[in-house]
Design an enzyme around this catalytic site. Sequence first.
Site, PDB file in Angstrom:
ATOM      1  N   LYS A  29       0.817  -1.220   0.000  1.00 16.56           N
ATOM      2  CA  LYS A  29       0.000   0.000   0.000  1.00 16.56           C
ATOM      3  C   LYS A  29       0.853   1.275   0.000  1.00 16.56           C
ATOM      4  CE  LYS A  29      -0.595   0.087   5.033  1.00 16.56           C
ATOM      5  NZ  LYS A  29       0.196   1.299   5.280  1.00 16.56           N
ATOM      6  N   THR A  30       1.978   1.241   0.721  1.00 15.16           N
ATOM      7  CA  THR A  30       2.811   2.446   0.782  1.00 15.16           C
ATOM      8  C   THR A  30       3.349   2.794  -0.600  1.00 15.16           C
ATOM      9  OG1 THR A  30       3.445   1.878   3.048  1.00 15.16           O
ATOM     10  CG2 THR A  30       4.776   3.532   1.927  1.00 15.16           C
ATOM     11  N   ASP A 214      -3.183   7.521   4.615  1.00 12.90           N
ATOM     12  CA  ASP A 214      -2.771   6.143   4.880  1.00 12.90           C
ATOM     13  C   ASP A 214      -3.452   5.644   6.161  1.00 12.90           C
ATOM     14  OD1 ASP A 214      -1.424   3.764   4.618  1.00 12.90           O
ATOM     15  OD2 ASP A 214       0.486   4.517   5.374  1.00 12.90           O
ATOM     16  N   GLU A 215      -3.595   4.316   6.289  1.00  6.95           N
ATOM     17  CA  GLU A 215      -4.189   3.679   7.484  1.00  6.95           C
ATOM     18  C   GLU A 215      -5.546   4.306   7.839  1.00  6.95           C
ATOM     19  OE1 GLU A 215      -2.889   1.062   8.464  1.00  6.95           O
ATOM     20  OE2 GLU A 215      -0.704   1.145   8.342  1.00  6.95           O
ATOM     21  N   GLN A 245      -7.466  -4.704   9.833  1.00  4.07           N
ATOM     22  CA  GLN A 245      -6.353  -4.325  10.713  1.00  4.07           C
ATOM     23  C   GLN A 245      -6.709  -3.133  11.593  1.00  4.07           C
ATOM     24  OE1 GLN A 245      -2.187  -4.862   9.179  1.00  4.07           O
ATOM     25  NE2 GLN A 245      -3.210  -4.778   7.195  1.00  4.07           N
ATOM     26  N   ARG A 608       2.180 -10.725  10.516  1.00  2.91           N
ATOM     27  CA  ARG A 608       3.526 -10.146  10.655  1.00  2.91           C
ATOM     28  C   ARG A 608       4.577 -11.136  10.175  1.00  2.91           C
ATOM     29  NH1 ARG A 608       2.052  -5.929   9.809  1.00  2.91           N
ATOM     30  NH2 ARG A 608       0.085  -7.008   9.557  1.00  2.91           N
TER      31      ARG A 608
END
Length: 677
Positions: A29-30, A214-215, A245, A608
Site C-alpha cells: 500500500k505504501t 494512509d491507514e 487491521q 507479521r
Amino acid sequence: MHGLNDRQLKGVMHIETPALVLAGAGSGKTRVITEKIAYLIRKHDIRPHHIYALTFTNKAAKEMKERVSKLLKDDPSKGLNVSTFHNLGLNIIRQEYKTLGYKASFSIMDATDTKQILKELMKKQQLSEEELDGVQWDISNWKNGHISPQQALEEAEDNLQQARAILYDYYQKQLHAYNSVDFDDLIGLPVRLFQEHPHILDKWQNKVRYLLVDEYQDTNAAQYALVKQLVGVHAKFTVVGDDDQSIYAWRGAQPENLALLQQDFPNLEVIKLEQNYRSSNRILKSANALIAQNPHVFEKQLWSEMGMGDHLRVLACSDENHEAERVISEIIVHKFKHKTQFKDYAILYRGNFQSRLFERALREQNIPYKLSGGQSFFDKTEIKDIMSYLKLIVNPDDDAAFLRIINTPRREIGASTIEKLARYATGRNISLFDATQELGLSTQLSEKALKRVQHFGQLLLSWAQEADAKEGMDVISFIRQLIEHIEYDNWLQETSNTPRQAEKRIENIRDLFLWIERILKKAEEEDGESLRLEKIVAHMTLMDLMERNEDDTESNEVTLMTLHASKGLEFPHVFLIGMEEELLPHKQNLESPGLEEERRLAYVGITRAQRSLTMTYAKKRKKYGELISCEPSRFLNELPEECIQWEGKPGVERSPEEQKMLGNAHLDNLKAMLNAT
C-alpha cells in the site's frame, strides 16, 4: 511505475473520482501512495505544495517523503506536505491562531500536564482523584468523537457523566487561559475553525488540491470530519486502509469510517489489493480463515506467489515459565539450524506484562533483545519535572515548562491563581514568567498569592543568572544544588505510593546526573569544549526525540513487542505467545464488538510473519498468586487444520512419561548444538 501489479496500477492512476484502496496486509500500500504522488506531479501537473499526504506516525511520514523524493529524482518535490494528522492540525492552528483566540506562543500539553490540570480542577469540584483516569479518558473520547462540552452535557445519561461533562468545560477554559492546547485539540480545533469560519476553510481547500490518507481505518470521528472538510465538494482524494487491521477502537478509531465513505461519496471507487508480498500461503490461508469469522462490508482474500511454506506450529506449555523457556530454546535451535540472525525473530504478545519472563529467559541465555513500546526514560514524571526546570532556566518563555513546575514541589500556588496569572499574561501577550515581573499583576491577585508568584519568578531569575555563569562540571554542581534547594527528594517521598517507588524515582534522578556527567566528559575529551546548560538541554532534547524513534535503527536483537505495536512491521520468524481465552481474546472483550477487534489483533499478529509462525499457550498461568487452568484461545480452533501442526492438542495429550522424554530430548539436542559451536 514499473513492477506494479494491475490492482496497484489502478490505485495509482485512478483520479477521476474519490478512491478507497482496500489494502490487505503486506500488499504494497505504501508504494501505491508514493507512486500516486509522483504520478500526480508528473502526469497531472499538480504542484507538490498542493498535495497533502497524511499518516499516523512521524516514521511513516518520513519514509513516505523519502520514497517520493527517490521516485521523482530530478523532478521537483520541494513543498510536498507529508505529515501526521496531528502535525497538519498543528500547522493549521499555527497559521490561524488569532482566529482561534490564542497567542502565537501557545503550548502543547502532554498527558501528564493535562492530568495535573484536571487534578486541581477536580479538587475544586470536590471530586475524588480516583476518577482522574476515567475523566481524562472521557474527555479524550469526547474530543476524538468531535463532541463539545455542551453536547457532552446534553447527552449525559447519569450524574457521573454530567459531572464529567461540566469538568470538561472547565478544563477547556483552563487550557485556553493557559494559552495551551492538548494533543486531541490538534484535530478538534481545526475542525471547529473550519465549521465556524467558511472563508478560512475555503483558503485551506485551495491549498489542498489532492489529499492522500494512509491507514484510514484508524481515523476517529474528528479526523474523518477534517478529511471531509479539506476535500470539500471536489473530493479529490485517495484513502488507503484495511478494515481487518483496525485495532485501535480503545483510542477512538472507527473502522466504520471506511463504510461511511461510500455513503458520503457515492461515486467512490473501491480498489482491492489482495496479493501479499510478505508471507507464505499457509500463513495467509490461516489469516483469511480467522478473519472470515468477522462480519465484513468489504470482502477480500490474501494470496501470495511465495509458495505454501512451513506449517504453523502450536505449542502447549505447562505454565508461563515453561512457555518462556520453550520459546527461547526454540529460537536458539532454529537460529543454529538455519544460520539466521537474532533480528529475524519477534515475540509478540497481548499485554506488556507478558514480556517480563521472556526478558529474564533471554538475559539468562545472553541473547540480545529490544523491548519495543516500553516507557521512555524521558516520560518518567520525575525526569519531566527536572527537565522542565532546566528548560525554563534556559528559556524563561517556555510556558509549558512553567506550568509544570510552578507548583511542583507544592508552593501553595493554586489553580485559581495560575488561571489569573495566565489570563493576565495572555492579555498582555507576554510569557507567564514575564508576567510575574510586572507591577500590573497586583490588580489581578490577592497580596498573599502575589507574593508567592513573585517569589517563584525571582527564584527563576536568580537560577537563570547563576546557570549563565556555569560551564563544564560546574553545571552538575548547579543542578544538584537546584534539586536540593527545591527539596525534590522529599517531594518524591511524599507523593510516591511506597518507599520502594520513591527510591526508584530518586534513582532515576541519579541516572540523569550520571548521564549529564557523561555528556560533559565526552565534550571535554573529544572536542575540548566545556558545555553550558543550554547546550546540554538541547542535546538531551534531541536525545529524547531519538529515543522515541529508536526503532529506526537496525540492530541484531530479538524483538519483544505488543501486538498493537507490531502493526506495519514484518519479521521472518514470529512467536505469538499467550494464545489463551481471556488473554487473546482478552477477558474484557469476549462479546461483540470487542471480540471482533480481538480477532483482528490476532490477524495482525499472524500476518507479521514472513516464513514461520509459532503460537504458544500455557495450560496453567499464575493469576492473583495462584495457578489457574487456562483454555486455548478460540482463535486457534478457527485456523484451518491442514495448515497447523499442534503439539499437545487438548484431547490428544501425551502421558507424563512421554512429555518428560520429549523435554529431555529437546534439552539434550539444544546442549549438543551449543557445545558444537
